[in-house]
Write an enzyme that holds these catalytic residues in place. Sequence first.
Site, PDB file in Angstrom:
ATOM      1  N   LEU A 140     -29.273   8.440 -30.722  1.00 20.02           N
ATOM      2  CA  LEU A 140     -28.235   8.998 -31.579  1.00 20.02           C
ATOM      3  C   LEU A 140     -28.496   8.501 -32.994  1.00 20.02           C
ATOM      4  CD1 LEU A 140     -24.943   8.444 -29.501  1.00 20.02           C
ATOM      5  CD2 LEU A 140     -26.231  10.569 -29.763  1.00 20.02           C
ATOM      6  N   ASP A 141     -28.172   9.311 -33.982  1.00 21.28           N
ATOM      7  CA  ASP A 141     -28.306   8.884 -35.370  1.00 21.28           C
ATOM      8  C   ASP A 141     -27.470   7.634 -35.617  1.00 21.28           C
ATOM      9  OD1 ASP A 141     -29.925  11.065 -35.910  1.00 21.28           O
ATOM     10  OD2 ASP A 141     -28.255  12.305 -36.611  1.00 21.28           O
ATOM     11  N   ARG A 142     -27.853   6.857 -36.605  1.00 22.89           N
ATOM     12  CA  ARG A 142     -27.137   5.627 -36.924  1.00 22.89           C
ATOM     13  C   ARG A 142     -25.631   5.868 -37.084  1.00 22.89           C
ATOM     14  NH1 ARG A 142     -28.411   0.946 -40.383  1.00 22.89           N
ATOM     15  NH2 ARG A 142     -30.376   1.947 -40.983  1.00 22.89           N
TER      16      ARG A 142
END
Length: 312
Positions: A140-142
Amino acid sequence: MKERQDIHGRANADYTNYTVQAAQPLLEFLLTHTGQSRNKVKDTLRGQGVTVDGRIATRHDMLLQPGTRVSVSRTKQGGRQFSNRWVKIVYEDRWLLVVEKAAGILSMAAGHSSLNVKQVLDDYLLKTRQPCRAHVVHRLDRDTSGLMLYAKDIQTEQVLEHGWHDIVYDRRYVALLSGRMEQAQGTVESYLRDNKAYYTYSSATADGGGKLAITHYRVLQASERYTLAEFRLETGRKNQIRVHAADMGHPVCGDVKYGNGDNPLGRLCLHAYMLCFTHPVTGENMQFATPLPAAYRQAVSGARARAPQESR
C-alpha cells in the site's frame, strides 16, 4: 491448576488445560469442552489461543489422539502482546500475518532509515522468539491506510505472489472523494501506464505498454462537497483507484499527485478496509474487514450529507 509455560517461556495462568480422552477433530473437541460458540472457537484458533502438546494449533480439522494435551486461552489472542502506533496485528498463524497499517508508514524499506511495516513486524517476530521474518506480499502507498498481508516464510510468500489473483477473491477500499458523484455505482475501465516522471495516467488503448485496469465503485454517502465511496478492484495496478477517481472528476481528497487540492483531513483519504483470500496452506476462506474511518463519514456528514438515492 498448574501454570503452563507459554510459547515464549513465560508462566501463564490464563489458559484452561484439557487431556483428550478419545480421538476427534480439534474443533469438535473445543466445542464440546469449552462451551463456546463455533465462531468464538475459530476466533481463538486464529488468534493462536490454542496449543496442542505445547505447540500452537490453528487448523480446526486437526485430529487429536487420546492423551494429547490441549490448552485454551481465556482470551482470543493467546497472550501475545503487541502494541505499535503504526501497525495493528489483525490475525496471525504460523504462515501469515494480516495487519492494519496507519497512514504515513511504508509497506517496506525504501531507504536505510525509513519507517516501514516490514521492520515493525520483523522486530515483533524477533522479540517473540519466532524463527522467521515478514515477507512482503503486496504493498500500500505510504499515505494509504488499511489491511495488508505478510508471509512468514519464503515458500508461502512465493505461493501468494504467483497465485495472488486466484487466491485473493475480494479486496475493497473506501475513499473520501472531492465533490458529489451523480451515479450511485459504476465501473471505470482504462489502460494505465507511467510516463518518464513516473506519473500514472489513463489511456483508452494499450498503446505504449498500458495495462488494463478495472475498478468498480459504489457510493455509500454523499453531500454537495464530498462523496464516501467503496472501490472494488478487479485488477491491481499502481495508483489505480487514485487515477480512476481523478478520471471521474472526483479525485481522492488529500491526493497531492492526482488531486485538486481538496484536503479536509490533512491526509490522503484512502483506506483498504476489506481483504478476503483463500489460505495458501490450509485452504480456508479468510475474510477480514475494518470499520470505515469515522473521519471520512464525519467529513461528509458535516457537509449536509444525503444518501445516493436522494441525490438523483
